[in-house]
Design an enzyme around this catalytic site. Sequence first.
Site, PDB file in Angstrom:
ATOM      1  N   ASN A  10      -4.739 -20.754   1.518  1.00 18.47           N
ATOM      2  CA  ASN A  10      -3.305 -21.087   2.054  1.00 18.47           C
ATOM      3  C   ASN A  10      -3.434 -22.525   2.663  1.00 18.47           C
ATOM      4  OD1 ASN A  10      -5.106 -19.875   4.091  1.00 18.47           O
ATOM      5  ND2 ASN A  10      -3.346 -20.362   5.449  1.00 18.47           N
ATOM      6  N   ARG A  12      -3.950 -26.739   2.597  1.00 12.87           N
ATOM      7  CA  ARG A  12      -3.595 -27.722   1.522  1.00 12.87           C
ATOM      8  C   ARG A  12      -4.258 -27.890   0.301  1.00 12.87           C
ATOM      9  NH1 ARG A  12      -1.637 -29.864   6.675  1.00 12.87           N
ATOM     10  NH2 ARG A  12      -3.854 -30.152   6.991  1.00 12.87           N
ATOM     11  N   MET A  13      -5.783 -27.933   0.744  1.00 13.84           N
ATOM     12  CA  MET A  13      -6.713 -27.858  -0.400  1.00 13.84           C
ATOM     13  C   MET A  13      -6.859 -26.675  -0.988  1.00 13.84           C
ATOM     14  SD  MET A  13      -7.917 -30.638  -1.476  1.00 13.84           S
ATOM     15  CE  MET A  13      -9.234 -30.042  -2.230  1.00 13.84           C
ATOM     16  N   THR A  97     -15.817 -29.156   3.019  1.00 11.02           N
ATOM     17  CA  THR A  97     -15.207 -29.082   4.430  1.00 11.02           C
ATOM     18  C   THR A  97     -16.169 -30.412   5.187  1.00 11.02           C
ATOM     19  OG1 THR A  97     -14.770 -26.743   4.769  1.00 11.02           O
ATOM     20  CG2 THR A  97     -15.209 -27.844   6.720  1.00 11.02           C
ATOM     21  N   THR A  98     -15.436 -31.078   5.823  1.00 12.73           N
ATOM     22  CA  THR A  98     -15.944 -32.335   6.852  1.00 12.73           C
ATOM     23  C   THR A  98     -15.782 -32.093   8.183  1.00 12.73           C
ATOM     24  OG1 THR A  98     -13.708 -33.336   6.730  1.00 12.73           O
ATOM     25  CG2 THR A  98     -14.898 -33.823   4.942  1.00 12.73           C
ATOM     26  N   TYR A 123     -14.907 -35.146  -3.444  1.00 14.00           N
ATOM     27  CA  TYR A 123     -15.166 -34.686  -5.022  1.00 14.00           C
ATOM     28  C   TYR A 123     -14.409 -35.636  -5.991  1.00 14.00           C
ATOM     29  CZ  TYR A 123     -17.702 -30.570  -3.430  1.00 14.00           C
ATOM     30  OH  TYR A 123     -18.786 -29.965  -2.671  1.00 14.00           O
ATOM     31  N   HIS A 153      -5.567 -41.409   6.702  1.00 16.61           N
ATOM     32  CA  HIS A 153      -5.220 -40.204   6.093  1.00 16.61           C
ATOM     33  C   HIS A 153      -4.037 -39.663   6.762  1.00 16.61           C
ATOM     34  CE1 HIS A 153      -9.540 -39.910   4.726  1.00 16.61           C
ATOM     35  NE2 HIS A 153      -9.101 -39.114   3.830  1.00 16.61           N
ATOM     36  N   HIS A 154      -3.429 -38.558   6.124  1.00 23.56           N
ATOM     37  CA  HIS A 154      -2.113 -37.908   6.659  1.00 23.56           C
ATOM     38  C   HIS A 154      -2.307 -37.458   8.277  1.00 23.56           C
ATOM     39  CE1 HIS A 154      -4.338 -33.978   6.298  1.00 23.56           C
ATOM     40  NE2 HIS A 154      -4.969 -34.685   5.227  1.00 23.56           N
ATOM     41  N   LYS A 157      -4.622 -34.696   9.683  1.00 21.92           N
ATOM     42  CA  LYS A 157      -6.225 -34.458   9.442  1.00 21.92           C
ATOM     43  C   LYS A 157      -6.622 -34.444  10.786  1.00 21.92           C
ATOM     44  CE  LYS A 157     -10.172 -36.523   7.106  1.00 21.92           C
ATOM     45  NZ  LYS A 157     -10.475 -35.285   7.027  1.00 21.92           N
TER      46      LYS A 157
HETATM   47  N1  LIG Z   1     -14.447 -32.954   0.221  1.00 22.08           N
HETATM   48  C1  LIG Z   1     -13.485 -33.398  -0.314  1.00 22.08           C
HETATM   49  O1  LIG Z   1     -13.139 -33.815  -1.479  1.00 22.08           O
HETATM   50  C2  LIG Z   1     -12.144 -33.168   0.605  1.00 22.08           C
HETATM   51  C3  LIG Z   1     -12.244 -32.456   1.864  1.00 22.08           C
HETATM   52  N2  LIG Z   1     -11.151 -32.127   2.611  1.00 22.08           N
HETATM   53  C4  LIG Z   1     -11.458 -31.459   3.804  1.00 22.08           C
HETATM   54  O2  LIG Z   1     -11.136 -30.050   3.624  1.00 22.08           O
HETATM   55  C5  LIG Z   1     -10.769 -29.475   4.941  1.00 22.08           C
HETATM   56  C6  LIG Z   1      -9.753 -28.603   4.792  1.00 22.08           C
HETATM   57  O3  LIG Z   1      -8.454 -29.748   4.707  1.00 22.08           O
HETATM   58  P1  LIG Z   1      -6.933 -29.308   4.369  1.00 22.08           P
HETATM   59  O4  LIG Z   1      -6.886 -28.278   3.274  1.00 22.08           O
HETATM   60  O5  LIG Z   1      -6.285 -30.411   4.551  1.00 22.08           O
HETATM   61  O6  LIG Z   1      -6.835 -28.568   5.803  1.00 22.08           O
HETATM   62  P2  LIG Z   1      -5.505 -27.280   6.079  1.00 22.08           P
HETATM   63  O7  LIG Z   1      -5.480 -27.169   7.516  1.00 22.08           O
HETATM   64  O8  LIG Z   1      -4.487 -27.417   5.071  1.00 22.08           O
HETATM   65  O9  LIG Z   1      -6.474 -25.768   5.642  1.00 22.08           O
HETATM   66  C7  LIG Z   1      -7.386 -25.327   6.459  1.00 22.08           C
HETATM   67  C8  LIG Z   1      -7.623 -23.984   5.675  1.00 22.08           C
HETATM   68  O10 LIG Z   1      -8.777 -23.441   6.459  1.00 22.08           O
HETATM   69  C9  LIG Z   1      -8.668 -22.066   7.043  1.00 22.08           C
HETATM   70  N3  LIG Z   1      -9.494 -21.873   8.163  1.00 22.08           N
HETATM   71  C10 LIG Z   1      -9.453 -22.671   9.302  1.00 22.08           C
HETATM   72  N4  LIG Z   1     -10.164 -22.316  10.138  1.00 22.08           N
HETATM   73  C11 LIG Z   1     -10.881 -20.971   9.594  1.00 22.08           C
HETATM   74  C12 LIG Z   1     -11.731 -19.997   9.872  1.00 22.08           C
HETATM   75  N5  LIG Z   1     -12.331 -20.134  11.305  1.00 22.08           N
HETATM   76  N6  LIG Z   1     -11.907 -19.060   9.378  1.00 22.08           N
HETATM   77  C13 LIG Z   1     -11.404 -19.004   8.097  1.00 22.08           C
HETATM   78  N7  LIG Z   1     -10.614 -19.667   7.473  1.00 22.08           N
HETATM   79  C14 LIG Z   1     -10.205 -20.960   8.311  1.00 22.08           C
HETATM   80  C15 LIG Z   1      -7.138 -22.302   7.277  1.00 22.08           C
HETATM   81  O11 LIG Z   1      -6.578 -21.138   7.608  1.00 22.08           O
HETATM   82  P3  LIG Z   1      -5.417 -20.691   8.691  1.00 22.08           P
HETATM   83  O12 LIG Z   1      -4.332 -21.259   7.816  1.00 22.08           O
HETATM   84  O13 LIG Z   1      -5.150 -19.091   8.855  1.00 22.08           O
HETATM   85  O14 LIG Z   1      -5.592 -21.366   9.787  1.00 22.08           O
HETATM   86  C16 LIG Z   1      -6.630 -22.908   6.260  1.00 22.08           C
HETATM   87  O15 LIG Z   1      -6.503 -21.935   5.024  1.00 22.08           O
HETATM   88  C17 LIG Z   1     -10.824 -30.393   5.955  1.00 22.08           C
HETATM   89  O16 LIG Z   1     -12.120 -30.388   6.442  1.00 22.08           O
HETATM   90  C18 LIG Z   1     -10.766 -31.719   4.973  1.00 22.08           C
HETATM   91  O17 LIG Z   1     -11.512 -32.878   5.628  1.00 22.08           O
HETATM   92  C19 LIG Z   1     -10.144 -32.295   2.138  1.00 22.08           C
HETATM   93  C20 LIG Z   1      -9.844 -32.954   0.950  1.00 22.08           C
HETATM   94  C21 LIG Z   1     -10.930 -33.412   0.127  1.00 22.08           C
HETATM   95  O1  LIG Z   2      -8.839 -34.186   5.075  1.00 23.10           O
HETATM   96  C1  LIG Z   2      -8.406 -34.669   3.999  1.00 23.10           C
HETATM   97  O2  LIG Z   2      -7.213 -34.753   3.657  1.00 23.10           O
HETATM   98  C2  LIG Z   2      -9.564 -35.351   3.437  1.00 23.10           C
HETATM   99  N1  LIG Z   2     -10.771 -35.199   3.749  1.00 23.10           N
HETATM  100  C3  LIG Z   2     -11.925 -35.895   2.913  1.00 23.10           C
HETATM  101  C4  LIG Z   2     -12.718 -36.539   4.139  1.00 23.10           C
HETATM  102  O3  LIG Z   2     -12.807 -36.497   5.398  1.00 23.10           O
HETATM  103  O4  LIG Z   2     -13.317 -37.679   3.573  1.00 23.10           O
HETATM  104  C5  LIG Z   2     -11.903 -36.302   1.822  1.00 23.10           C
HETATM  105  C6  LIG Z   2     -10.548 -36.814   1.636  1.00 23.10           C
HETATM  106  O5  LIG Z   2     -10.348 -38.375   1.799  1.00 23.10           O
HETATM  107  C7  LIG Z   2      -9.367 -36.187   2.099  1.00 23.10           C
END
Ligand SMILES: NC(=O)C1=CN([C@@H]2O[C@H](COP(=O)(O)OP(=O)(O)OC[C@H]3O[C@@H](n4cnc5c(N)ncnc54)[C@H](OP(=O)(O)O)[C@@H]3O)[C@@H](O)[C@H]2O)C=CC1
Ligand SMILES: O=C(O)C1=N[C@H](C(=O)O)C[C@H](O)C1
Length: 265
Positions: A10, A12-13, A97-98, A123, A153-154, A157
Amino acid sequence: MNRIGVFGANGRMGLALVEAAHKNNHAELGAAYVRSSSPLLNIAVNQLNSAAPATINFSDERSVTNIDVLIDFTLRAGMREHLKTAVAQNIPMVIGTTGLDSDDMLALQTAAKQIPIVFARNYSVGVNLLLNLVQTAATKFGDDLDIEIFEAHHRHKIDAPSGTALAIGEAIAQAKGWDHDEVAVFDRSKIETEKSQNEIGYSVLRGGDIVGEHTAYFATSGERLELTHKASSRMTFALGAVRAAGWLKNKPAGLYDMQDVLDLK
Ligand SMILES: NC(=O)C1=CN([C@@H]2O[C@H](COP(=O)(O)OP(=O)(O)OC[C@H]3O[C@@H](n4cnc5c(N)ncnc54)[C@H](OP(=O)(O)O)[C@@H]3O)[C@@H](O)[C@H]2O)C=CC1
Ligand SMILES: O=C(O)C1=N[C@H](C(=O)O)C[C@H](O)C1
């Protein structure tokens, strides 16, 4: 067909990954997991993302069955729990996850002795090319060189600097033969001396809906090189992760990254 299970579906990613897995010709969305406490349980995923298949409902992350590769883009605590599930069920994992600390990295390395894992802080193809380009730049200028990394970033983050900014800094440190922890400068507000040239400075912007921007600056007397990557859609990261999931199938246990997937090493 690679049956993909997406944790944090659910988020963003998560929603972008669900769509990317559904659209990939060599993959199939097997499950879209949310927390066991989530009000979204049993709701159709396409109520949150109309590009997702109508046939898949959000399901409980504790009931992983019939999945070939798991993908995790969540937060530290979630990633640690999801990693345990993947190891217990012997399922390969793609992790984006970062904000991970050294203990989390150790957990990843330990898990990778049992299952294949791709872990990448970005990625996109462009950032993975950038990781190579900054190594060339860092070594081809002389000693009269200041290196700085900026990321934007947004507003949602929570980790800073971004994982990608740190990956860029670590790549530069490696090329220079520096220990990244010793040369990284995250805060200059208490420093009252001139900048040393043996350092990598970081700065961060958070605002609006910026998907992700990174610039490495190489500033010397008389010229400055700026290498910038701008992501304009989260789908870029999601497509990369689904590509990594396909690459990972049938790989032996080990810790891989996106440069392995893209053959950039
Ligand atoms: N490597 C890459 O290319 C990229 C990495 N990222 C990384 O991806 C991660 C997610 O980003 P984003 O999608 O924007 O974040 P969001 O806050 O939109 O989503 C986070 C998700 O993780 C879930 N979550 C959080 N904590 C837990 C937990 N303890 N147990 C289970 N589920 C959990 C949330 O669930 P709930 O809604 O129930 O809290 C939600 O579904 C970040 O670390 C970001 O930096 C992002 C983009 C690109
Ligand atoms: O949280 C994000 O959105 C992103 N996280 C990654 C990071 O921490 O580098 C990758 C991307 O830039 C988007």
